[in-house]
Motif scaffolding. Structure first.
Motif, short mmCIF file in Angstrom:
data_model
loop_
_atom_site.label_atom_id
_atom_site.label_comp_id
_atom_site.label_asym_id
_atom_site.label_seq_id
_atom_site.Cartn_x
_atom_site.Cartn_y
_atom_site.Cartn_z
N VAL A 109 27.05 -0.09 20.85
CA VAL A 109 26.27 -1.15 21.49
C VAL A 109 25.05 -0.56 22.18
O VAL A 109 23.95 -1.12 22.11
N HIS A 157 35.13 8.72 24.99
CA HIS A 157 35.95 7.99 24.01
C HIS A 157 35.64 6.50 23.97
O HIS A 157 36.50 5.70 23.60
N MET A 206 37.66 0.63 18.72
CA MET A 206 36.87 -0.31 17.92
C MET A 206 37.76 -1.39 17.30
O MET A 206 37.45 -2.58 17.36
N GLY A 207 38.88 -0.96 16.70
CA GLY A 207 39.79 -1.90 16.05
C GLY A 207 40.43 -2.85 17.03
O GLY A 207 40.59 -4.04 16.75
N GLU A 235 42.61 6.48 21.60
CA GLU A 235 41.80 7.30 20.71
C GLU A 235 40.77 6.46 19.96
O GLU A 235 39.67 6.88 19.68
N GLY A 281 38.00 -5.46 17.91
CA GLY A 281 37.92 -6.38 16.78
C GLY A 281 39.06 -7.38 16.78
O GLY A 281 38.83 -8.59 16.65
N GLU A 282 40.28 -6.88 16.99
CA GLU A 282 41.45 -7.77 16.98
C GLU A 282 41.38 -8.80 18.10
O GLU A 282 41.63 -9.98 17.89
N ASP A 298 33.67 4.49 21.93
CA ASP A 298 32.79 4.50 20.76
C ASP A 298 32.13 3.15 20.50
O ASP A 298 31.01 3.11 20.01
N PHE A 299 32.80 2.04 20.86
CA PHE A 299 32.16 0.74 20.69
C PHE A 299 30.97 0.60 21.63
O PHE A 299 29.89 0.14 21.24
#
Lengths: 118, 169
Positions: free
Chosen positions: B57, B50, B129-130, B126, B133-134, B52-53
């Motif tokens: 990369v 899990h 990525m977000g 889950e 980002g934040e 995913d970022f």
């Protein structure tokens, strides 16, 4: 989330199966009567010279350097693009500054003839 | 067995197989291709965890940038008198390599065994990525812009060095 990526895995397995089944079937079905002209490398009907395994020109080197920088830039663009709508105006300005700094480097590379073929 | 375990075993098999191919293939270009396959295998292992970022990369940095550098390393250095088919033969250092790798394996295994691994009861996020980002665009603005300056300096440095080499020729 993992099931979403599972479809990529199924696509990957499908691609491997498609390629290998086509090659195995043609190997099984083809008549096998080789002679020296038939086994030659086909290159637009011309007689081939030398080997295929040669080192390519290192003029590609500076293209590769520019590619590396913008490859790393993509990593920062990715989470920004995911959260683009909720981050607001400040994040757009941040990304604008980020890209401007990188484009200065790109402009320098262009000016120094890094993108010209020699 | 559920899907995740099956996926793990397939990915682990492909990753280890291509890692062995890197060592055993005699054509160094084929070794580089197998190395890219290993990097992609590790990226898919990150996906099963899990992360995913981290997987993105891994694909961009290792399968993209590092593999480009390795291909350039191959292309700028002549080995095996120009015969590319016999460029990855390390027969001379076989036993030295075995001792070094066995020692490395031993040290890493020892530290894996003595580390008290803690199993969390918390639920793994889950979607990370977000969140990254934040955090990156709200709390770490200055390091983010510094990364751009670092990348630009690296690019300009590479161009200056390449130009000096061209002038020397």
């Amino acid at each position: 989330m993992l099931t979403q990526y599972a479809t990529i895995g199924i696509l990957f397995l499908g691609a491997i199966a498609f390629g290998s089944i086509a090659m195995i079937l043609s190997r099984l079905l083809q008549p096998h009567r080789p002679y020296s002209q038939k086994m030659e490398t086909y290159e637009c009907g011309m007689v081939t010279r030398g080997t295929a395994w040669v080192q390519f020109k290192n003029s590609y080197f500076l293209y590769a350097m520019v590619f590396l920088i913008f490859d790393i830039e993509t990593i920062f663009l990715y989470p920004w693009a995911v959260k683009f709508q909720s981050l607001g105006l400040f994040a757009i300005i941040e990304m604008f500054i980020f890209l401007t700094i990188l484009i200065i480097g790109f402009w320098y590379a262009w000016k120094e003839g890094a993108l010209e073929w020699q | 067995m559920d899907l995740q375990v099956i996926a793990f075993w397939i990915i682990a098999f492909v990753t280890l197989g291509s890692a062995l191919a890197v060592v055993y293939l005699t054509n160094i270009v084929h070794s580089a291709l197998a190395l890219i396959m290993t990097f992609l295998g590790i990226a898919s292992l990150y996906l099963t965890l899990h992360a995913d970022f981290l997987a993105a990369v891994q694909v961009l940095v290792y399968a993209g940038a590092v593999s480009i550098l390795i291909v350039f390393g191959i292309m700028l250095i002549t080995r095996g008198e120009g015969r590319m088919c016999e460029t990855n033969t390390f027969g001379k250092y076989k036993y030295t390599a075995f001792v070094v790798i066995a020692a490395l394996f031993g040290v890493i295994s020892y530290f894996i065994i003595i580390t008290p691994w803690q199993v969390t009861n918390g639920i793994v996020a889950e979607e990370n990525m977000g969140t990254i980002g934040e955090v990156l665009f709200n709390n770490f603005v200055i390091p983010f812009e510094l990364a751009a300056i670092l990348l630009t300096v690296a690019m300009i440095g590479a161009i200056v060095i390449a130009r000096e080499v061209k002038n020397l020729k």
